[in-house]
Design a protein around this motif. Structure first.
Motif, PDB file in Angstrom:
ATOM      1  N   GLU A 124       1.801  14.891  -5.696  1.00 59.44           N
ATOM      2  CA  GLU A 124       0.911  15.839  -4.577  1.00 59.44           C
ATOM      3  C   GLU A 124       0.124  14.642  -3.849  1.00 59.44           C
ATOM      4  OE1 GLU A 124      -2.645  19.278  -3.671  1.00 59.44           O
ATOM      5  OE2 GLU A 124      -2.173  18.391  -5.792  1.00 59.44           O
ATOM      6  N   ASP A 125       0.313  14.774  -2.567  1.00 55.62           N
ATOM      7  CA  ASP A 125      -0.459  14.029  -1.588  1.00 55.62           C
ATOM      8  C   ASP A 125      -1.908  13.872  -1.810  1.00 55.62           C
ATOM      9  OD1 ASP A 125      -1.581  12.474   0.284  1.00 55.62           O
ATOM     10  OD2 ASP A 125      -0.465  13.162   2.041  1.00 55.62           O
ATOM     11  N   PRO A 126      -2.381  12.579  -2.330  1.00 54.20           N
ATOM     12  CA  PRO A 126      -3.744  12.898  -2.611  1.00 54.20           C
ATOM     13  C   PRO A 126      -4.869  12.954  -1.292  1.00 54.20           C
ATOM     14  CG  PRO A 126      -3.011  10.536  -2.899  1.00 54.20           C
ATOM     15  CD  PRO A 126      -2.222  11.629  -2.477  1.00 54.20           C
ATOM     16  N   TRP A 127      -4.370  12.719  -0.202  1.00 56.30           N
ATOM     17  CA  TRP A 127      -5.331  12.775   0.918  1.00 56.30           C
ATOM     18  C   TRP A 127      -5.550  14.258   1.262  1.00 56.30           C
ATOM     19  CZ3 TRP A 127      -7.470   8.776   3.390  1.00 56.30           C
ATOM     20  CH2 TRP A 127      -6.949   7.559   2.975  1.00 56.30           C
ATOM     21  N   PRO A 139      -5.939   6.491  -7.233  1.00 58.41           N
ATOM     22  CA  PRO A 139      -4.273   6.354  -7.011  1.00 58.41           C
ATOM     23  C   PRO A 139      -3.725   6.954  -5.875  1.00 58.41           C
ATOM     24  CG  PRO A 139      -4.796   6.956  -9.328  1.00 58.41           C
ATOM     25  CD  PRO A 139      -6.012   7.242  -8.535  1.00 58.41           C
ATOM     26  N   GLY A 140      -3.166   6.186  -5.045  1.00 55.93           N
ATOM     27  CA  GLY A 140      -2.594   6.686  -3.845  1.00 55.93           C
ATOM     28  C   GLY A 140      -3.494   6.548  -2.609  1.00 55.93           C
ATOM     29  N   ILE A 141      -4.778   6.195  -2.887  1.00 57.89           N
ATOM     30  CA  ILE A 141      -5.689   6.315  -1.651  1.00 57.89           C
ATOM     31  C   ILE A 141      -6.491   4.743  -1.791  1.00 57.89           C
ATOM     32  CG2 ILE A 141      -7.887   6.986  -0.439  1.00 57.89           C
ATOM     33  CD1 ILE A 141      -7.060   9.735  -1.378  1.00 57.89           C
ATOM     34  N   GLU A 142      -6.143   4.057  -0.674  1.00 58.40           N
ATOM     35  CA  GLU A 142      -6.851   2.503  -0.612  1.00 58.40           C
ATOM     36  C   GLU A 142      -7.680   2.789   0.702  1.00 58.40           C
ATOM     37  OE1 GLU A 142      -3.956  -0.567  -2.753  1.00 58.40           O
ATOM     38  OE2 GLU A 142      -3.758   0.162  -0.647  1.00 58.40           O
ATOM     39  N   GLY A 143      -9.017   2.103   0.778  1.00 59.22           N
ATOM     40  CA  GLY A 143      -9.583   1.877   1.466  1.00 59.22           C
ATOM     41  C   GLY A 143      -9.931   0.473   2.138  1.00 59.22           C
ATOM     42  N   LEU A 144     -10.178   0.158   3.096  1.00 56.36           N
ATOM     43  CA  LEU A 144     -10.704  -1.184   3.689  1.00 56.36           C
ATOM     44  C   LEU A 144     -11.840  -1.681   3.884  1.00 56.36           C
ATOM     45  CD1 LEU A 144      -9.471  -4.160   4.752  1.00 56.36           C
ATOM     46  CD2 LEU A 144      -9.350  -3.047   7.082  1.00 56.36           C
ATOM     47  N   MET A 175       6.930   4.722  -1.778  1.00 58.23           N
ATOM     48  CA  MET A 175       6.618   4.269  -3.124  1.00 58.23           C
ATOM     49  C   MET A 175       5.252   4.908  -3.677  1.00 58.23           C
ATOM     50  SD  MET A 175       8.467   0.695  -3.670  1.00 58.23           S
ATOM     51  CE  MET A 175      10.027   0.350  -3.645  1.00 58.23           C
ATOM     52  N   SER A 176       4.476   4.975  -2.824  1.00 61.01           N
ATOM     53  CA  SER A 176       3.097   5.218  -3.158  1.00 61.01           C
ATOM     54  C   SER A 176       2.220   5.640  -2.044  1.00 61.01           C
ATOM     55  CB  SER A 176       2.298   4.126  -3.637  1.00 61.01           C
ATOM     56  OG  SER A 176       1.135   4.368  -4.186  1.00 61.01           O
ATOM     57  N   TRP A 177       1.416   6.609  -2.333  1.00 63.78           N
ATOM     58  CA  TRP A 177       0.509   7.176  -1.254  1.00 63.78           C
ATOM     59  C   TRP A 177      -0.536   6.043  -0.930  1.00 63.78           C
ATOM     60  CZ3 TRP A 177       2.164  11.301   1.200  1.00 63.78           C
ATOM     61  CH2 TRP A 177       2.646  12.334   0.615  1.00 63.78           C
ATOM     62  N   GLY A 178      -0.495   5.094  -1.527  1.00 60.64           N
ATOM     63  CA  GLY A 178      -1.532   4.076  -1.353  1.00 60.64           C
ATOM     64  C   GLY A 178      -0.790   3.004  -0.716  1.00 60.64           C
ATOM     65  N   HIS A 179      -1.467   1.734  -0.830  1.00 60.96           N
ATOM     66  CA  HIS A 179      -0.736   0.611   0.000  1.00 60.96           C
ATOM     67  C   HIS A 179       0.064  -0.309  -1.120  1.00 60.96           C
ATOM     68  CE1 HIS A 179      -0.617  -3.005   2.474  1.00 60.96           C
ATOM     69  NE2 HIS A 179      -0.506  -3.776   1.505  1.00 60.96           N
ATOM     70  N   PHE A 226       6.531  -0.992  -8.599  1.00 64.98           N
ATOM     71  CA  PHE A 226       6.663   0.562  -8.982  1.00 64.98           C
ATOM     72  C   PHE A 226       7.905   0.807  -9.670  1.00 64.98           C
ATOM     73  CE2 PHE A 226       3.357  -0.133  -5.613  1.00 64.98           C
ATOM     74  CZ  PHE A 226       2.648   0.843  -5.991  1.00 64.98           C
ATOM     75  N   VAL A 227       8.874   0.033  -9.481  1.00 63.56           N
ATOM     76  CA  VAL A 227      10.187   0.276  -9.930  1.00 63.56           C
ATOM     77  C   VAL A 227      10.754  -1.010 -10.599  1.00 63.56           C
ATOM     78  CG1 VAL A 227      10.674   2.566  -8.935  1.00 63.56           C
ATOM     79  CG2 VAL A 227      11.297   0.416  -7.506  1.00 63.56           C
TER      80      VAL A 227
END
Length: 573
Positions: free
Chosen positions: A272-275, A306-311, A231-235, A242-243
């Protein structure tokens, strides 16, 4: 006069000829026949139709659902070809009925779909309007491919039906089947889908239902899976973020298996994959300002973009606060600043830290709390082994139970202090690398053990009071409340034999004098002896006789021993 009569005869003859010709023109049609006509006139009451036999039919506007235009073709049924006044009588309504009858009969024989509309709920199913005054009965079990929980939801829906049983009348005896049509349609759609689409294609579907692992998408009567990870590149925590159910969505096909009929779809692959551009946009040491998207027991997830999460791990939230759960310091939705500590593009992970944006108070802890510093601080927590004393916000020192007194054995920390008490302590040890500070209370005073060892060296005599008598010896409290032990074998002189009767001579509270044989401040051990004291006293007496007396006479050790033997013999007699 003759001329007028002749004219009337000619006129009558002409009318007869026209009438005969008109009647001959009608020989090609029959009552009840279905014919096509052309609209030649429309007024407020009627529609006039030329049926092609030199005659016009008149039809009430009520028979039309949509009023036709002049010149438009319509089908009618001949009711009476010799109507009143010689005008042919036709019916659009009967033409529709006859035409629909033929259509329905042919469709029933060939089991081809016909259009119908769910009109109302009746016992066991639905009444379906098939058009042309025809009604059909659709059983509830044949209304859809899935179980119909609420029949009212189908009312008003127009769709195709298969006629299981046809009855050529207006009574509700025809039986129709929508489920069979839908099954055929789904089969056709599915075959077309699997034969035409390829991985990477964009397909359109409707969000059908949700599960804990994603959402099912209706692709035309058959489902594809939109997994939560796609659903998302992120978590993703909740698919519903999302839907939405019933939403028409465009998704990319990422996997298809004709054998298992499995279809996997992706929403994140629509972008596009933000990574792929992460290293271009971010570097280790960068400070980002971003919202907290999820909190777990081990840390907080922060959306860098959007799509990238850090811990941000729980250990990276504060230098000083003892954080047991990230929820104590953070909430979902909080916008925080964090430093990028590291990343792994293969695993798509970013490590973040919040505490790195503040100075580490432990770096200067030794300067602020040097060893030997005396403080008055509150007790914040009691444990079995000691107490935590708060020095400043987020930094506690630990007072071990053994560091309360040099001489007294404290068995329960709560007997010395309670949470909230402000006590005097001294810093005894600082370990910045381990983030530890040790405190002491007994160190506020001089060590009585050191004093005792200095004032009473080995083999010196010391007095005290008996505090306890045991089967292995006698405990004696001496100067500074230090307790020493005279073992049972050291309670008698060097010439005496020990027996249990000896212990009975000693009582708690009695004064007693003994000799120091060991004083160890490190282990806090004090050993005393009466035997050694008597022995050394005897040796001192012997030493006196070894020296020459005032008259110049000498007294040898042998003489002394001989004298003692004689005294003993006298005592025996």
């Amino acid at each position: 006069m003759a001329e007028e009569q002749e004219m009337d005869e000619k006129k009558t003859k002409m009318q007869d000829m026209l009438q005969e010709e008109y009647l001959k023109s009608l020989d090609g049609i029959e009552d009840g026949q279905l014919v096509a006509g052309t609209v030649v006139q429309v007024n407020n009451e009627y529609v006039f139709v030329d049926v092609g036999y030199k005659s016009e039919g008149r039809i009430s506007r009520d028979e039309f659902t949509t009023i036709p235009e002049v010149g438009e073709q319509v089908k009618v049924v001949i009711i009476n070809k010799e109507g009143k006044g010689g005008q042919i009588v036709v019916s659009k309504k009967r033409a529709d009925f006859k035409e629909r009858t033929d259509e329905l009969k042919t469709a029933a024989e060939g089991r081809t779909p016909v259009m119908g509309k769910f009109e109302k709920v009746i016992k066991g199913g639905f009444e379906v309007d098939l058009g042309g005054e025809y009604k059909g009965f659709c059983p509830l079990s044949k209304a859809d491919v899935i179980r119909v929980e609420d029949p009212e939801t189908l009312i008003g829906i127009s769709d195709y039906f298969i006629i299981d049983k046809f009855h050529g009348g207006t009574k509700l005896k025809s039986v129709v089947n929508r489920r069979e049509y839908l099954d055929q349609k789904i089969k056709e759609n599915k075959e077309k889908f699997f034969s035409t689409v390829q991985i990477g294609d964009v397909v359109e579907g409707v969000v059908k239902s949700f599960t804990s692992f994603g959402a099912f998408i209706d692709l035309g009567g058959f489902d594809g899976l939109l997994h939560i990870n796609d659903m998302s590149w992120g978590h993703v925590t909740r698919p519903k973020d999302f839907v939405k159910k019933g939403q028409v969505v465009q998704l990319r096909l990422i996997n298809i298996d004709p054998e298992t009929q499995k279809i996997n779809l992706s929403l994140k692959h629509m972008q596009e994959d933000p990574w792929t551009t992460f290293e271009h946009n971010f570097h280790v040491g960068d400070v980002v300002k971003a919202p907290v998207t999820k909190i777990t027991t081990f840390g907080a997830f922060i959306e860098i973009e959007p799509g990238i999460e850090g811990l941000a791990h729980i250990s990276e939230l504060s230098w000083t606060k003892r954080v047991n759960n990230p929820k104590e310091v953070l909430d979902v939705g909080d916008v925080v600043e964090a430093k990028i500590l590291g990343y792994d593009l293969d695993k798509k992970r970013v490590s973040l830290g919040l505490k790195q944006l503040e100075s580490n108070p432990w770096d200067t802890i030794a300067e602020r709390y040097p060893t030997g510093m005396t403080l008055s601080k509150p007790v914040v927590k009691i444990t079995n082994s000691g107490a935590f004393v708060n020095l400043e916000e987020g930094i506690d020192g630990f007072l071990h139970i053994d560091d309360i007194s040099w001489t007294k054995k404290v068995k329960n920390m709560s007997s010395f202090c309670a949470e909230g008490d402000v006590i005097d302590v001294v810093v005894t040890r600082v370990e910045p690398e381990n983030r530890r500070i040790r405190l002491g209370v007994k160190q506020l005073e001089g060590n009585p053990w050191q004093t005792l060892r200095h004032d009473y060296p080995k083999f010196s005599t010391i007095s005290g009071v008996i505090t306890n008598v045991t089967d292995f010896g006698v405990f004696v409290k001496v100067l500074g409340d230090i307790e020493g032990l005279i073992s049972k074998f050291n309670l008698v002189g060097p010439d005496e034999e020990f027996s249990d009767e000896v212990l009975k001579k000693y009582n708690v509270g009695d004064p007693i004098t003994a000799m120091v044989v060991e004083c160890n401040p490190t282990t806090q051990k004090l050993s005393l002896s009466i035997k050694e004291m008597v022995k050394r006293s005897q040796q001192s007496e012997i030493a006196k006789y070894i020296h020459e007396d005032d008259d110049g006479d000498t007294y040898s050790l042998a003489d002394m021993l001989r004298s003692k033997d004689e005294d003993r013999e006298k005592g025996d007699n």
